[in-house]
Design an enzyme around this catalytic site. Structure first.
Site, PDB file in Angstrom:
ATOM      1  N   CYS A 454       1.072  16.352 -32.742  1.00 56.36           N
ATOM      2  CA  CYS A 454      -0.039  15.521 -32.063  1.00 56.36           C
ATOM      3  C   CYS A 454       0.431  14.636 -31.127  1.00 56.36           C
ATOM      4  CB  CYS A 454      -0.853  14.660 -33.166  1.00 56.36           C
ATOM      5  SG  CYS A 454       0.153  13.499 -34.023  1.00 56.36           S
ATOM      6  N   HIS A 831      -0.243   8.984 -36.650  1.00 59.07           N
ATOM      7  CA  HIS A 831      -0.970  10.229 -35.971  1.00 59.07           C
ATOM      8  C   HIS A 831      -1.219   9.481 -34.563  1.00 59.07           C
ATOM      9  CE1 HIS A 831      -3.798  13.420 -35.028  1.00 59.07           C
ATOM     10  NE2 HIS A 831      -4.707  12.572 -34.759  1.00 59.07           N
TER      11      HIS A 831
END
Length: 1010
Positions: A454, A831
Site C-alpha cells: 500500500c 496502512h
C-alpha cells in the site's frame, strides 16, 4: 336466368348493352327465385369469379353473386357448404391450384356475404384446421397476407388453444421464408405491406391469447439462432419485434442470456440476425431489443460474443446511416456498439474511412432532420476520438469535416464512456453470483495490493493525479526501452485506460523497489517516493549522457542495463545534462522540472557576522514537529495519550500488547469527543522549517574567519519554487531511550490553498534573515526555533536592515492536489491510502501576486480562513477521490480535513501542492511538451495502446470464464452476503470491522495490511 347470363357474357354485344342486361338480371334477384335457379346462378358466378376470361366477366360474377346472396342467403349458405369449402381449399377449382390467392379471395368474399349467418360458425372449425394446414405448407407472402385478412375479419376462424399455439409457431416459421426478389419500388412496397398484414395478425392473436406469445418468441429465437449454413431466415421477422411488449424485455433477455443450453455460436448468430433487422423499414423498437441483448450479454460477461459480433457487424450498422428511413435506429445501435467497445480502437477504426463521406452527405441532403442527426453523430465521433487519441493521420480529415459543429466537453465525454463500457452495464439481468468486477463509478482504477504494497500504491496514485507530471510522462517516446520511466509510463497508461477495476503493478514494483526494502514488509512511503524520484532523475540523466557520448544509439537492452546499474544519489548532488526527449531547454530532467525547487542556506556567525551561503536543489520539504509547539498550543489528546505512559510503553514498533492498549485507551477517548479544529496547520510547519535557527552548544558552527566554533544563526530560504511542492510531515521520531520510532499523532490542519515564501534571486539572505529576530513576536516559528539567550544579542540590528527586507519576499500560491494518509502507530506497520483531486478542477483558481516579508506567516490566519472557505465551496463532490488499494470512491475535502479528528491513528503524511498561475505574470502553461504545463492529455502511443488492448481482451476473457464457472455452480450454491460498512463508522483505511491495517481500528495489536 343462368343460361341468359352465360350467353350474354360470352357474346359479342357492345359492353354497354351487356351491362344493361346484367343490371336487369341483378334486379330480378329481388323477385322469388327457385332454389335450383339460385344454385345454378351461384355455380355460374363462382366460375366467372375464379375462371373469368377478363375483368368484365369476373366483375359480373361478383355483382350477380352478391345480389342473389343478399336476397337468398339460405340458398347461398347451402351452396357454400363445408364440403364445397373443403374442396376449394384442398383441391382448388378447375384449373386453379388450391394455393392460388384467388381461392382465398373468393373464400373471403363468400364469408362476408354470410357474416351474420349461423353458417359462418358452422364453417369455423373446418377453417381453423385448414388455415393451420395452409400455414404449414409455407405459402408465399401474398397468400399469407390474404389469409391474415380473412382471419382478422373472422377471428372465430383462428385456431384455439394448443392448435393456436402451433398455428403461431408455424406462422413465425413461415415468416422465415418471406423472401423478396422484387427490385422495383412498387413491388417492394407491396411486399412490405403483405408482411406487415401478417405481423398484425400475430399481434392480434398474442393479445387475445397470451399463452401463444412466449412459444412464438421461442420459435423466433430458434429460427434466428440456427447455425445451419444453408438456412438464412428472412429479415421480415423484424416486423414482429414491434409487437412484443416492451415490459417483457428484462424477463426475455435474462432468460436468453442465462440459459446454459444456449450455445455461444447460436447466441452469436441470433445477435447478428437481430442487427440485420435494422434494415427493415417499418419496424419499431428493433434498436431497443438489440441494445437490450447487448447489455444482457455484457451483464453475464459473455464478452467473446460481443467482440465477435461488433467486429463483424459494425460496418453494416454504419451503412444503415445512409438511409433516412432506418437511420435513427441504426445510430442508436452504432453508438452503443462503439462506446461499449472500449478495450481496443479496432471497431472504431473500421468505420473511420466512411465518416467524412457520410458527414458531407448529411450536410447536403436537405432533409429536415439531417441537421439534428448530424449533431448526434458528431458527438459520437468526438467521444470515440477522445477515447482513442493518437491517430492524427486518421482523424485530421474528420476533424476538418465537423469543425463547425459543437464539441461536447471533456466531463460529458468521460461520463458517456464510463456509463457505456461493458463492465459498467447494469447487472439486473444476472444473478448475484455473476456480478461484474468492473471499474467503480469514479472511472478511476485501483491498484492491487501485492503484499503490504500500500506504500507504493498510494504514491503511484498521487503521482498519477499530478496532471502535468502524468501528461509529460505519457508524452515521452520510450519505445523499446526497459527503463523505470517506461514502466511508469505503462503503469500510467493502464491506470487511465484499463477496463479492470484494479490493476496489478507487479512489474513496476519489481523495478522500483529499493534493494533494502524487504519483500512483503510494510515500508515508509516517503522513503519510497524519494527513492523513486531519484531513480527517475538518474535514469534520464544517464540516458542523456549516454546518447550524447555515443555516436550511434545502443540497443534498448544495453541502455536499460546501463540505467538499471546507475548509482542512486540525492538530486542535490547531480549535475544536469540536456535530455533530447524531455529537456526544457535548460538541461533539467522531468523530475527537476516538475518537483524540483532550490533552497538557499545561509549561516551567519554571531561573533564576526561573516556570512556563508549556498544553494541546493530539493524535491520535497521534510517538515518537523517542534516539541515546544505542543506547549504553545496545548497537546492534542493523541499526544497526551502517548506521552502520559511510562518509558517505552507508548512506542509501537510491532511490540507489546500493553503499549497498544495504552494508545487504544487514549484514542478511544478521543473518538468519543466531538471533532475539534486542529491547533497546528501545514503553513505553521512550513514557517517552522524556514524560521532562523541558533547553532550553539554541541551544534556550534565552525567559523573560518574566527577559526573556531562559534554560535551562529542559520536561515533557509526557498529561492526557486517547484511546480509540485511535496511536503512530508516527519511524524516518526526516534526514541533513544526505548530504541523505537514513535509516531506523532498531532492533528495538522490542511488548507486547500497555501502560499510558499520565495526569496528573489540576487538578494542576500543576510538582510532577510536580519529582520527575523527572535524578539519579533509576530511569527510563531520565530518564537520556537532560536535560543532564548540570543534575545539581547539580536537587538542591535538597525532598522534599515529590517526595512530593506520588507519587499524582498514573494508569496507563491499553491493549491492542494493530493495527500497520503498513514493509518497506524508505526512506519513499519499500519496502512497507507491517499486522497487525490482532479487536476482540471484547480485551474479555475488564479492567485494574485503579493510581496511578503518574513514577518508574515506563509499563510496568515485571515487568509487561511478565506481560502479554506473558497476551497470548500469550489470543491465539487466529484473532484476528490479516495484511493485505497483496489478500491476507489468519491469523497470530498471535508472528509480529508476531518479524517484525523474522526480516526486518530489516520494522519496526513505526504502532501502535494500544485503551483497556481499568478495574474500579471507569464503563464507556464501551454501546448508545448517542453513547457511546464500541457494543455491536454497526450495521444496514446501505439505500443501502449497495443499493450492495453491485449490486456483488456484478456480481462474480458477472464471475466467471461469466471462468470461461466460461477454460473455452473449457481444452482447448488447458497450464498450470503454481508453488507459493506459505512465509511462514517470505519476509517477509510480499514479492512473490516476490526479496523484497518493495524492503524484504523482500536482492538488490533500492531497488525499489518496484506
Amino acid at each position: 336466368m343462368d343460361k341468359i347470363l352465360e350467353a350474354l357474357v360470352s357474346s359479342s354485344h357492345p359492353l354497354t348493352v351487356k351491362r344493361a342486361i346484367v343490371k336487369k338480371v341483378m334486379e330480378a334477384a329481388e323477385k322469388e327465385v327457385t332454389e335450383e335457379q339460385c344454385q345454378a346462378l351461384y355455380h355460374l358466378t363462382t366460375r366467372l369469379i375464379l375462371l373469368g376470361e377478363d375483368a368484365f366477366q369476373r366483375q359480373v360474377g361478383l355483382q350477380v353473386q352478391e345480389a342473389y346472396a343478399r336476397y337468398h342467403r339460405d340458398e347461398f349458405a347451402r351452396f357454400f357448404s363445408k364440403e364445397y369449402v373443403l374442396g376449394l381449399l384442398q383441391q382448388g377449382y378447375g384449373s386453379l391450384d388450391h394455393r392460388d390467392p384467388a381461392i382465398l379471395d373468393f373464400l373471403h368474399g363468400s364469408l362476408r356475404l354470410l357474416i351474420s349467418c349461423p353458417a359462418v360458425l358452422e364453417l369455423a372449425p373446418l377453417l381453423q384446421t385448414e388455415v393451420l394446414r395452409i400455414i404449414c405448407e409455407r405459402p408465399e407472402p401474398a397468400t399469407c397476407a390474404k389469409l391474415a385478412t380473412i382471419l382478422m375479419d373472422f377471428p372465430q376462424c383462428v385456431p384455439r388453444e394448443k392448435a393456436g399455439v402451433l398455428f403461431c409457431q408455424q406462422l413465425v416459421r413461415t415468416f422465415t421464408y418471406f423472401n423478396c426478389p422484387a427490385t422495383e419500388e412498387r413491388e417492394l412496397r407491396e411486399y412490405v405491406t403483405q408482411v406487415t398484414r401478417v405481423s398484425v395478425l400475430l399481434q392480434g392473436i398474442w393479445k387475445a391469447e397470451l399463452a401463444t406469445l412466449l412459444p412464438s418468441l421461442q420459435e423466433v429465437f430458434a429460427v434466428i439462432s440456427s447455425t445451419d449454413p444453408s438456412f438464412e431466415p428472412s429479415i421480415a421477422l423484424a416486423s414482429l419485434v414491434q409487437h412484443i411488449p416492451l415490459q417483457m424485455i428484462t424477463f426475455l433477455i435474462k432468460s436468453l442470456t442465462t440459459d446454459q443450453n444456449v450455445k455461444d455460436a447460436s447466441m452469436t448468430q441470433a445477435l447478428c440476425r437481430m442487427i440485420d433487422w435494422l434494415s427493415w423499414p417499418l419496424a419499431n423498437h428493433v434498436d431497443t431489443w438489440v441494445i437490450a441483448l447487448l447489455k444482457g450479454l455484457a451483464a453475464v460477461q459473455k464478452f467473446t460474443i460481443l467482440i465477435d459480433v461488433t467486429l463483424l457487424k459494425i460496418e453494416q450498422v454504419f451503412n444503415r446511416l445512409w438511409y433516412p428511413i432506418v437511420r435513427q435506429g441504426a445510430l442508436v445501435v452504432l453508438s452503443h456498439m462503439l462506446l461499449s467497445f472500449q478495450h481496443s480502437p479496432e471497431a472504431f477504426h473500421l468505420v473511420v474511412p466512411h465518416i467524412v463521406p457520410l458527414v458531407k452527405s448529411l450536410k447536403n441532403d436537405g432533409l429536415p432532420n439531417s441537421k439534428t442527426f448530424l449533431l448526434q453523430f458528431a458527438e459520437l465521433v468526438h467521444c470515440m476520438m477522445y477515447q482513442y487519441s493518437g491517430f492524427p493521420d486518421l482523424y485530421d480529415s474528420i476533424l476538418e469535416s465537423i469543425k463547425e459543429l459543437p464539441k461536447p466537453n471533456e466531463e460529458k465525454i468521460k461520463f458517456v464512456l464510463n456509463q457505456s463500457a461493458w463492465t459498467s452495464q447494469s447487472n439486473s439481468f444476472a444473478s448475484g453470483l455473476l456480478k461484474i468486477t468492473g471499474k467503480s463509478e469514479t472511472g478511476k482504477t485501483g491498484l492491487v495490493n501485492l503484499g503490504n504494497t500500500c506504500y507504493m500504491n498510494s504514491i503511484i496514485q498521487i503521482l498519477f493525479m499530478a496532471t502535468d507530471f502524468r501528461r509529460h510522462v505519457m508524452s515521452l517516446h520510450l519505445n523499446g526501452s526497459n527503463t523505470l520511466m517506461k514502466k511508469l509510463q505503462l503503469l500510467f497508461a493502464f491506470l487511465a485506460h484499463t477496463q479492470r477495476a484494479a490493476y496489478s503493478p507487479r512489474s513496476f514494483l519489481e523495478g522500483s523497489r529499493p534493494s533494502w526494502f524487504t519483500a512483503g514488509s510494510q515500508q515508509d512511503c516517503s522513503e519510497y517516493l524519494r527513492f523513486l524520484l531519484d531513480r527517475l532523475h538518474e535514469e534520464e540523466k544517464t540516458l542523456s549522457a549516454f546518447q550524447v557520448t555515443s555516436p550511434k544509439p545502443e540497443p534498448a537492452t544495453t541502455s536499460a542495463e546501463t540505467l538499471n546499474n546507475a548509482v542512486s544519489q540525492p538530486v542535490a548532488d547531480m549535475p544536469s545534462h540536456p535530455d533530447p526527449v524531455a529537456a526544457n531547454g535548460d538541461g533539467r530532467t522531468l523530475v527537476e522540472r516538475m518537483f524540483g525547487g532550490r533552497l538557499s542556506t545561509a549561516i551567519r556567525c554571531l561573533q564576526c557576522h561573516s556570512l556563508s551561503e549556498k544553494e541546493e536543489p530539493f524535491t520535497d520539504l521534510s517538515l518537523a514537529f517542534c516539541p515546544s509547539m505542543s506547549k504553545c498550543h496545548g497537546p492534542t489528546d493523541e499526544h497526551k495519550s502517548s506521552s502520559s505512559v511510562g518509558p517505552c510503553q507508548g512506542a509501537v514498533n510491532g511490540g507489546s500488547e500493553s503499549s497498544e492498549g495504552s494508545v487504544k485507551e487514549g484514542a478511544g477517548t478521543r473518538m468519543e469527543k466531538p471533532v475539534v479544529e486542529p491547533t497546528l496547520s501545514v503553513p505553521d510547519l512550513v514557517d517552522y522549517f524556514l524560521a532562523p535557527e541558533i547553532l550553539e552548544n554541541e551544534n556550534c558552527y565552525f567559523c573560518e574567519r574566527c577559526a573556531s566554533l562559534q554560535r551562529a544563526e542559520k536561515v533557509m530560504r526557498v529561492v526557486a519554487a517547484p511546480e509540485y511542492l511535496i511536503l512530508t510531515l516527519l511524524r516518526f521520531s526516534y526514541d533513544a531511550t526505548c530504541h523505537v520510532r514513535r509516531k506523532i499523532l498531532d492533528n495538522v490542519g490542511i488548507p486547500p490553498h497555501m502560499s510558499l515564501p520565495l526569496r528573489q534571486h540576487g538578494i542576500s539572505v543576510l538582510s532577510s534573515s536580519s529582520s527575523d529576530s527572535p524578539e519579533s513576536g509576530e511569527n510563531l516559528a520565530k518564537k520556537l526555533k532560536p535560543s532564548q539567550k540570543e534575545d539581547g544579542m539580536m537587538g542591535n540590528r538597525t532598522n534599515s536592515e529590517s526595512n530593506d527586507s520588507d519587499s524582498e519576499m514573494l508569496s507563491v500560491p499553491y493549491v492542494l492536489g493530493s495527500v497520503v494518509v498513514h493509518s497506524g502507530m508505526s512506519s513499519e506497520s499500519g496502512h497507507y491510502y491517499s486522497y487525490g483531486r482532479n487536476g482540471s478542477s484547480t485551474d479555475g483558481y488564479v492567485a494574485h501576486p503579493s510581496s511578503k516579508t518574513l514577518e508574515s506567516s506563509s499563510l496568515s490566519e485571515s487568509s487561511t480562513a478565506s481560502q479554506e472557505e473558497m476551497g470548500c465551496a469550489d470543491h465539487k463532490s466529484t473532484d476528490w477521490f479516495l484511493f485505497n488499494d483496489s478500491r476507489v470512491t468519491f469523497t470530498n475535502f471535508e472528509s480529508l480535513r476531518n479524517v484525523t479528528g474522526r480516526f486518530p491513528k489516520d494522519t496526513a503524511y505526504v502532501l502535494i501542492y500544485r503551483k497556481q498561475e499568478v495574474s500579471g505574470q507569464p503563464s507556464n502553461s501551454g501546448p508545448a511538451v517542453n513547457g511546464s504545463r500541457l494543455s491536454g492529455e497526450p495521444p496514446l502511443q501505439k505500443e501502449l495502446m497495443d499493450a492495453i488492448t491485449k490486456d483488456n481482451k484478456l480481462f474480458l476473457q477472464e471475466q467471461e470464464l469466471n462468470a461461466r464457472a460461477r454460473a455452473l455452480q449457481a444452482t447448488a450454491a447458497s450464498c450470503s452476503f454481508r453488507p459493506n460498512g459505512s465509511d462514517d463508522n470505519e476509517p477509510p483505511g480499514s479492512c473490516g470491522p476490526s479496523g484497518g491495517g493495524g492503524g484504523g481500528g482500536f482492538n488490533t495489536i500492531s497488525r499489518l495490511v496484506f
